[in-house]
Design a protein around this motif. Structure first.
Motif, short mmCIF file in Angstrom:
data_model
loop_
_atom_site.label_atom_id
_atom_site.label_comp_id
_atom_site.label_asym_id
_atom_site.label_seq_id
_atom_site.Cartn_x
_atom_site.Cartn_y
_atom_site.Cartn_z
N GLY A 38 22.73 174.45 8.04
CA GLY A 38 21.35 174.99 8.30
C GLY A 38 20.28 174.70 7.41
N ALA A 39 20.48 174.28 6.17
CA ALA A 39 19.51 174.02 5.15
C ALA A 39 18.96 172.50 5.62
CB ALA A 39 19.94 173.98 3.72
N PHE A 40 19.82 171.68 5.97
CA PHE A 40 19.48 170.09 6.33
C PHE A 40 18.79 170.48 7.68
CE2 PHE A 40 20.12 166.57 8.70
CZ PHE A 40 19.89 165.53 8.03
N LEU A 41 19.05 171.16 8.64
CA LEU A 41 18.53 171.43 9.74
C LEU A 41 16.86 171.97 9.55
CD1 LEU A 41 17.92 171.70 13.09
CD2 LEU A 41 19.17 173.93 12.70
N LEU A 42 16.64 172.50 8.63
CA LEU A 42 15.54 173.05 8.31
C LEU A 42 14.48 172.03 7.68
CD1 LEU A 42 13.77 176.10 8.49
CD2 LEU A 42 14.31 176.18 6.08
N ALA A 43 15.28 171.25 6.58
CA ALA A 43 14.50 170.22 5.96
C ALA A 43 14.29 169.07 7.08
CB ALA A 43 15.14 169.50 5.05
N TYR A 44 15.03 168.96 8.10
CA TYR A 44 14.84 167.89 8.79
C TYR A 44 13.78 168.26 10.09
CZ TYR A 44 15.91 164.84 13.32
OH TYR A 44 15.62 164.29 14.29
N LEU A 45 13.76 169.28 10.29
CA LEU A 45 12.53 169.82 11.28
C LEU A 45 11.18 169.64 10.55
CD1 LEU A 45 14.12 173.01 12.93
CD2 LEU A 45 13.80 170.70 14.02
N LEU A 50 6.09 166.18 9.41
CA LEU A 50 5.51 165.52 8.27
C LEU A 50 5.32 163.92 8.26
CD1 LEU A 50 6.20 167.75 5.02
CD2 LEU A 50 4.01 167.15 6.15
N LEU A 51 6.50 163.34 8.95
CA LEU A 51 6.67 161.94 8.81
C LEU A 51 6.79 161.23 10.10
CD1 LEU A 51 7.04 159.20 7.27
CD2 LEU A 51 9.66 159.79 7.21
N GLY A 52 7.84 161.76 10.85
CA GLY A 52 8.10 161.30 12.37
C GLY A 52 7.01 161.19 13.27
N PHE A 53 6.59 162.24 13.57
CA PHE A 53 5.51 162.52 14.61
C PHE A 53 4.19 161.76 14.50
CE2 PHE A 53 1.40 165.05 15.96
CZ PHE A 53 1.61 164.55 17.21
N SER A 223 15.67 158.49 13.48
CA SER A 223 15.94 159.21 14.80
C SER A 223 14.81 158.89 15.80
CB SER A 223 16.04 160.86 14.71
OG SER A 223 15.06 161.42 14.35
N LEU A 224 13.68 158.83 15.43
CA LEU A 224 12.42 158.48 16.21
C LEU A 224 12.29 156.80 16.31
CD1 LEU A 224 10.00 161.19 15.20
CD2 LEU A 224 11.05 160.60 17.64
N THR A 225 13.29 156.19 15.78
CA THR A 225 13.17 154.63 15.66
C THR A 225 11.86 153.98 15.10
OG1 THR A 225 12.31 154.27 17.96
CG2 THR A 225 14.82 154.37 17.68
N ILE A 226 11.40 154.82 14.18
CA ILE A 226 10.13 154.29 13.35
C ILE A 226 10.36 153.02 12.85
CG2 ILE A 226 8.24 154.87 11.94
CD1 ILE A 226 8.32 156.88 14.06
#
Length: 445
Positions: A38-45, A50-53, A223-226
């Motif tokens: 869950g800690a990784f999930l929260l950081a990932y979201l 902040l970065l992907g979108f 994951s977003l192929t940036i």
């Protein structure tokens, strides 16, 4: 006349398909299991926001502005001769990423097809064939790889609307349905709720650990192929009436949703497997066989389920194969679009020539697997792709110019000037995103 996607739904499904791949369904759950659930999930979201979108908006905008292959689209950002040359060099470097990624990606996808075929032969009772399909071997690897290339080529050669859009619009909804079926079935198994708790209830003391944050940042980026050119390429097929920030947000939500769903399926499945006697974690708490989780832990789990396990294995590997195919078609489309536009060549001809050349490279990797496989992964995804992503965001944020960027984004979004997005995003993508990408690059070198 340049082809465009026939509908927003078709574009979103194709772009989400490009982003949704083995990195979401295999990489994300593995990273989550290895970094506190869950800690990784929260950081990932948080890092997706902040970065992907923000970087996804930039890549799609560059593509739609350029209305061409990645090299020519990025070249148009420059105003002077040296700027155009610098931008084109980033485009050429970017062209390498999907081509190199496809050479190893097709091998892994070939394994998935082999396990999918093995699920069928197991149902039919052909155990000798199943053993050959599931055993790591040169013949099995080459056959699976070549079959996967043929599937990819057949979709890409048909073009944007009849090939990429048509099949993405069918395969992506099927992916979601299969995931949900698998999730509800796994939840009925003993041990699943422990895995679900591990995944959904974060240990807040771990969320800010440097190692976890770097891992989550890298996962959000890849994951977003940036930097992979696929989103820029698909953006070039997008018409001028589409709202780019809204469309990019929808792609981000779909991609993140699939990663989240993958975690909902695979982490509970791991704990079900543990309950059935399959060893998952080492004594120090680290995940065993993280690189081969899909091919060791999950088949072992399916084996413990009796007849139902045979059906679950079939469903799971169909799902994985769909995810692999929707990504691979976007990878092959990048060099195909460049060659067809530059040399005015036939799309089917260039698709088969380029697909055949990359397939030959994949066969060479299969033959020299221990030497080349890991090296190509590191070179493409850990070294070149982050540099290209950094190049896109710097060229788009600084060289392109705020006024021209605004004029591109305001098409399809008449209220852009007064939006909170436009007040924050231009500076965020100029200053914050490059710093975060540099951290990703530093962690990989």
């Amino acid at each position: 006349m340049r082809e465009h996607f026939g509908s927003r739904f078709g574009f979103i499904m194709a772009a989400a398909g490009a982003a949704v791949g083995l990195g979401n369904i295999w990489g994300f759950p593995t990273q989550a299991a290895s970094n506190g659930g869950g800690a990784f999930l929260l950081a990932y979201l948080g890092l997706v926001i902040l970065l992907g979108f923000p970087m996804l908006v930039m890549e799609v905008a560059i593509g739609r502005y350029g209305q061409a292959n990645p090299v020519d689209s990025v070249r148009k950002l420059g105003q002077k001769g040296w700027q155009k040359q610098l931008a084109a060099s980033v485009g050429y470097l970017g062209m390498l990423v999907p081509s190199l990624v496809l050479t190893f990606y097709a091998i892994v996808a070939g394994w998935l097809l082999a396990f999918l075929a093995a699920a069928v032969t197991n149902l039919l009772g052909w155990h000798t064939a199943s053993q050959w399909l599931q055993a790591f071997g040169l013949g099995r690897n080459i056959v699976g790889t070549l079959v996967f290339y043929v599937l990819t080529i057949l979709v890409v050669q048909a073009g944007v609307r009849q090939g990429i859009e048509r099949w993405s619009a069918r395969l992506m909804p099927a992916l979601f349905v299969l995931f949900l079926l698998l999730f509800f079935y796994i939840l009925t198994q003993e041990g699943a709720m422990i895995g679900l708790k591990h995944y959904l209830v974060p240990d807040f003391s771990k969320v800010l650990e440097p190692k976890l944050l770097v891992s989550a940042m890298g996962q959000a980026f890849f994951s977003l192929t940036i930097g992979g050119c696929s989103m820029l390429m698909y953006g070039s097929y997008l018409n001028k009436q589409e709202n780019i920030p809204r469309t990019a947000l929808q792609i981000t939500l779909l991609d993140t949703g699939v990663a989240f769903l993958a975690g909902l399926v695979i982490l509970p499945a791991m704990y079900v497997a543990m309950n059935n006697g399959v060893t998952i974690f080492a004594e120090d708490g680290s995940l065993l066989d993280s690189d081969t989780l899909v091919f060791t832990v999950l088949p072992a789990l399916f084996d413990t389920m009796g007849p139902a396990g045979l059906v679950m294995a079939l469903v799971f590997f169909i799902l994985m194969s769909i995810a692999a195919l929707t990504s691979s078609i976007s990878m092959l489309e990048v060099p195909v679009s460049y060659t067809t536009e530059r040399f005015k060549a036939s799309r089917p001809l260039m698709t088969w020539l380029l697909g055949g050349a990359l397939a030959l490279l994949s066969v060479v990797i299969c033959i020299n697997f221990s030497t080349l496989f890991g090296m190509v992964i590191r070179l493409s995804t850990q070294q070149i792709q982050p540099l290209v992503g950094l190049g896109f965001v710097l060229l788009g944020g600084w060289m392109w110019g705020r006024a021209k960027l605004f004029s591109e984004l305001v098409q399809g979004n008449a209220d852009l000037a007064n939006s909170l997005f436009w007040r924050i995003w231009p500076w965020h993508v100029r200053l914050i995103c490059p710093l975060l990408v540099i951290l990703v690059i530093m962690s990989n070198w």
